[in-house]
Each structure stands twice: as structure tokens, then as C-alpha cells.
Design a protein around this motif. Structure first.
Motif, PDB file in Angstrom:
ATOM      1  N   VAL A 230       0.751  -1.506   0.516  1.00 56.51           N
ATOM      2  CA  VAL A 230      -0.038   0.068  -0.312  1.00 56.51           C
ATOM      3  C   VAL A 230       0.774   1.487  -0.490  1.00 56.51           C
ATOM      4  CG1 VAL A 230      -1.617   1.106   1.243  1.00 56.51           C
ATOM      5  CG2 VAL A 230      -1.969  -0.985   0.992  1.00 56.51           C
ATOM      6  N   PHE A 237      -1.837   6.466  -5.913  1.00 56.14           N
ATOM      7  CA  PHE A 237      -3.887   6.555  -5.295  1.00 56.14           C
ATOM      8  C   PHE A 237      -4.166   7.814  -4.980  1.00 56.14           C
ATOM      9  CE2 PHE A 237      -2.077   2.373  -2.277  1.00 56.14           C
ATOM     10  CZ  PHE A 237      -2.465   1.058  -4.061  1.00 56.14           C
ATOM     11  N   ALA A 242      -7.637   8.174  -7.412  1.00 54.73           N
ATOM     12  CA  ALA A 242      -9.012   9.124  -6.405  1.00 54.73           C
ATOM     13  C   ALA A 242      -8.613  10.645  -7.016  1.00 54.73           C
ATOM     14  CB  ALA A 242      -8.165   9.406  -5.433  1.00 54.73           C
ATOM     15  N   LEU A 293     -10.119  -1.471   1.407  1.00 50.89           N
ATOM     16  CA  LEU A 293      -9.580   0.015   0.875  1.00 50.89           C
ATOM     17  C   LEU A 293      -9.525  -0.701  -0.539  1.00 50.89           C
ATOM     18  CD1 LEU A 293      -7.972   2.285   0.743  1.00 50.89           C
ATOM     19  CD2 LEU A 293      -6.026   0.924   1.360  1.00 50.89           C
ATOM     20  N   ALA A 297     -10.641   2.932  -2.927  1.00 50.29           N
ATOM     21  CA  ALA A 297     -10.084   3.515  -2.790  1.00 50.29           C
ATOM     22  C   ALA A 297      -9.730   4.533  -4.258  1.00 50.29           C
ATOM     23  CB  ALA A 297      -8.782   2.684  -2.790  1.00 50.29           C
ATOM     24  N   LEU A 303     -10.679   6.151   0.829  1.00 49.02           N
ATOM     25  CA  LEU A 303      -8.966   6.454   0.731  1.00 49.02           C
ATOM     26  C   LEU A 303      -8.059   6.146   2.227  1.00 49.02           C
ATOM     27  CD1 LEU A 303      -6.585   5.504  -1.243  1.00 49.02           C
ATOM     28  CD2 LEU A 303      -6.672   7.940  -1.753  1.00 49.02           C
ATOM     29  N   GLY A 306      -8.783   4.815   5.094  1.00 49.77           N
ATOM     30  CA  GLY A 306      -8.422   3.132   4.939  1.00 49.77           C
ATOM     31  C   GLY A 306      -6.739   3.019   5.383  1.00 49.77           C
ATOM     32  N   LEU A 307      -6.105   4.466   4.642  1.00 45.69           N
ATOM     33  CA  LEU A 307      -5.030   4.262   5.163  1.00 45.69           C
ATOM     34  C   LEU A 307      -4.882   4.061   6.384  1.00 45.69           C
ATOM     35  CD1 LEU A 307      -3.824   7.252   1.255  1.00 45.69           C
ATOM     36  CD2 LEU A 307      -3.339   4.515   2.246  1.00 45.69           C
ATOM     37  N   SER A 366      -5.307  -0.510  -7.825  1.00 44.35           N
ATOM     38  CA  SER A 366      -6.465  -1.327  -6.526  1.00 44.35           C
ATOM     39  C   SER A 366      -5.428  -2.576  -6.479  1.00 44.35           C
ATOM     40  CB  SER A 366      -7.584  -1.443  -6.497  1.00 44.35           C
ATOM     41  OG  SER A 366      -8.113  -0.007  -6.425  1.00 44.35           O
ATOM     42  N   ILE A 369      -3.284  -3.149  -3.562  1.00 47.16           N
ATOM     43  CA  ILE A 369      -3.771  -3.362  -2.538  1.00 47.16           C
ATOM     44  C   ILE A 369      -4.132  -4.951  -2.453  1.00 47.16           C
ATOM     45  CG2 ILE A 369      -5.795  -2.575  -1.079  1.00 47.16           C
ATOM     46  CD1 ILE A 369      -5.623  -0.333  -2.522  1.00 47.16           C
TER      47      ILE A 369
END
Length: 390
Positions: A230, A237, A242, A293, A297, A303, A306-307, A366, A369
Motif C-alpha cells: 500500500v 493512489f 482518486a 480500501l 480507494a 482512501l 483506509g490508509l 487497486s 492493495i
């Protein structure tokens, strides 16, 4: 005359722990900043982001090689003296990183920068345990790890900002300056003590004869890979998945780091009570966060929390991994501490390369992840099987 730990004031002990943490802060900033500025140095060196991941992997292999080799070569060296030598080598590696003219030279410089990390954490954990007492091994390791986790909140985002503002070479020069400050702090604050003298190589090597030690190392090397699957791609990401402004990369890095710091603090408390529970809670909860995530994401609402969640849940497990290792081989604290960091950096390589491979196969950003999810699931299964067998 050497200054023994028991004669050192409470304030001096606190300053000693802060000096150790400053060293890990410098190390963590160097390690994680590379992921935050990967788009910058890849463009400057004329390679793709996935090719530039090789420099991140080179650092990880430096840790993997340096952890056992340096720890064993310096087995009889006083741990305080060893820390000073390791920070000096760290500074040299980061200066070379700033001066590198191509990906090959840069990768070699990153390899050199990684060599001191495992041995530093092993020796630093031994010193912290000496200061706090053997019954607080989990808290001691969490103190040493705290510098690394805080580096993900402040060090790496600031380094990313420096890279975006002044250039990626200046980032590594700034990291070198932090390393010099840590070297000075260790020299001034960590007390001289005969209790920190090294042991024989054979005593350290005895840890490697235990199958249980290798079982924990293997589960850590695989299971913790999700952090790096990640973290290595946080920049893409944010900007590509995003569709957010590049300035928010620093925010994403900081949130990940806050999660790691929170998880490390919780994990240190759990580790001294029940390290098996700590690993299971950490890995198990990480799987849930990773799944959410991976599915969402592309939305900032998923996002960013989740991080934070990935950093927090995975760090709950890490102090427990160290305590578990130490309980299996209490006579070799420096080597098991170094090997723990070597395993975590093997996880760095496995996670970063696994995420890159998934993306290269055309499954999208993704998929990195999901690659991390698979690694943690395998690591948890390995840990549970080895624990039940014992």
C-alpha cells in the motif's frame, strides 16, 4: 568510568530513549520518503515508477543483508559504540543517494543506506530494554519503533514536500543532516555501560538454531508485506486513482503514519501481556481494512481513513512479533531484534514488488492493495499453524 544505567536519572533515561528514537526517525524518514518521492526521482533518472521500485527494493535488501552480517560481525562491540558507527554509515549512504547520477548508482546508494537499519534496531531495542527493564521488552521495542512511525507522520511528508519544492536530491541531504543530529544525540545522551557490552558470536548464532524463531520470521516477512504494498503506491493512489491534487500526497502519508504510531502504542502494551493475541489482532483486523480500501480507494472518503487503518492495524502486530522472537531466543537479543527488522524489510521488498507486479499485469492500481491482502492472509495462516503446532 562507565556510567551504569541504574545510576542514571529518570530525565537522562528519557533523553536516552529520545536519542534512540531520533535515530529511528532518521532511518524511517529515509526509508519511507523514497516511496513519497518515487515519482520525482524516477522522472529525473529517466525510468518508470515501477522500474524505480527497484531502488526501494535495494534499500530493503540492504537491511536484510546488514541485519545479520553487521550484528554478528560486531557481536562483541558495545551496543552504544555500535549505534554510533551505524548512524555514521547511514549518513554516508544518504549523501551518496543525493549524489547518484543513474538508477544503478542510486540503487547501490540506497542499499548502503539500508545496511545499518536492522542492526540499529537490534542494538537500540537492547539498550531500551536495559533502560526500561527486561519485563517491558514490548514497550522498549515500541519506543525504538516510535521514531520510525513518527517519521511517517512528519519526516516522510516533510521530505516529500522538500522533494516537490526543491528537488529529490535535497531530500536526501536533509535526511543526512537528521542522521548527524541523531549521532550527536546518541553520543551525548546514551550512557556508557558495561551492561551494554556485546556477547560472543556463538551466543548470538544460537537463536538461528530454533525453528520457532524462523517460523515467526517467515510469517512476519510475508504478513507485514501489505504495509508496503500500500505505502509504495500512495502517490499514485492519490493522484491517479482518486484524481486528487499532488499536494494531498503528504496528507495521505501523514495519515498513514498517524495510524502506524497509534497501532505501535497499542501493540507495545499488548505485546508484553500476550504476543500471540497481538499478532492475531493486528493481522486479522488489517485484512478487513485492506478489503474495504481495495474496493473503495477511488473515493477520498474511503482512501484516507483506509490508509490510517492499514497503518494502525499492521503496527499492532509488530511489537508482538519482536517479543515472540525474544522469548524464543532470550540469550541473543541483538540478533533477534536485527532479524525482526530484516524480516520487516523483506516484507518491504515482497510487498512493493508484489504490488508492482499486480499493476504491471494490468489489474489496475487497486490490485496492489489486493496483493497486500493476500500476503497478510498467508502470513496470518502461517503464524496460526506454527503456533498451534507448538
Amino acid at each position: 568510568m562507565p556510567v551504569e544505567s541504574q545510576n542514571v536519572s529518570s530525565a537522562r533515561k528519557t533523553l536516552s530513549l529520545l536519542a534512540l528514537a531520533l535515530g529511528t526517525f532518521a532511518i524511517g524518514t529515509s526509508e519511507f520518503a523514497s516511496m513519497g518521492i518515487i515519482q520525482l526521482f524516477s522522472a529525473s533518472l529517466g525510468v518508470s515508477v515501477t522500474e524505480a521500485t527497484g531502488a526501494v527494493t535495494a534499500y530493503a535488501f540492504g537491511v536484510i543483508v546488514g541485519a545479520p552480517v553487521i550484528t554478528l560481525a560486531a557481536a562483541r562491540v558495545n551496543r552504544r559504540t555500535l549505534l554510533l558507527a551505524l548512524m555514521a554509515l547511514f549518513v554516508v549512504g544518504n549523501i551518496l543517494s543525493a549524489l547518484a547520477s543513474g538508477l544503478g548508482y542510486f540503487s547501490i546508494a540506497r542499499f548502503i543506506s539500508g545496511l545499518p537499519q536492522g542492526a540499529y534496531f537490534g542494538a537500540g531495542a537492547m539498550i531500551a530494554s536495559h533502560i526500561l527493564g527486561a519485563s517491558n521488552a514490548g514497550k522498549a521495542f515500541a519506543v525504538v519503533m516510535a521514531g520510525l512511525t513518527v517519521s511517517t507522520i512528519f519526516g516522510s511528508p516533510i521530505a516529500t514536500f522538500l522533494g516537490q519544492t526543491f528537488g529529490w536530491r535535497e531530500t536526501y541531504l536533509a535526511i543526512s543532516a537528521i542522521g548527524l543530529a541523531a549521532l550527536a544525540a546518541i553520543f551525548a545522551m546514551v550512557p556508557r555501560s558495561k551492561a551494554l557490552d556485546g556477547v560472543s558470536v556463538l551466543q548470538e548464532l544460537s537463536a538461528l538454531r530454533r525453528g520457532a524463531v524462523w517460523a515467526v520470521l517467515a510469517s512476519a516477512a510475508i504478513g507485514v508485506g501489505s504495509i508496503f504494498a500500500v505505502y509504495a503506491f500512495i502517490g499514485p493512489f492519490v493522484t491517479d486513482l482518486a484524481q486528487l491534487d499532488p499536494s494531498l500526497i503528504a496528507v495521505a502519508l501523514a495519515l498513514f503514519g498517524i495510524g502506524m504510531t497509534v497501532g505501535n502504542s497499542i501493540g507495545g502494551r499488548i505485546a508484553d501481556k500476550d504476543p500471540v493475541r497481538g499478532v492475531v489482532i493486528g493481522f486479522g483486523s488489517a485484512l478487513g481494512v485492506l478489503a474495504v480500501l481495495a474496493l473503495g480507494a477511488a473515493s477520498p472518503v474511503i482512501l484516507f481513513p483506509g490508509l490510517f487503518g492499514v497503518g494502525a492495524t499492521m503496527m499492532i502486530a509488530i511489537p508482538s512479533i519482536q517479543v515472540r522472537m525474544t522469548r524464543f531466543a532470550p540469550e541473543a537479543p541483538s540478533l533477534v531484534g536485527a532479524m525482526t527488522l530484516a524480516a520487516l524489510n523483506l516484507a518491504n521488498a515482497v510487498g512493493a514488488e508484489g504490488g508492482a507486479a499486480a499493476i504491471e499485469l494490468g489489474f489496475g492500481l487497486s490490485s496492489a492493495i489486493w496483493a497486500g491482502f493476500a500476503l497478510t492472509a498467508i502470513g496470518l495462516a502461517m503464524f496460526l499453524i506454527s503456533t498451534m503446532r507448538r
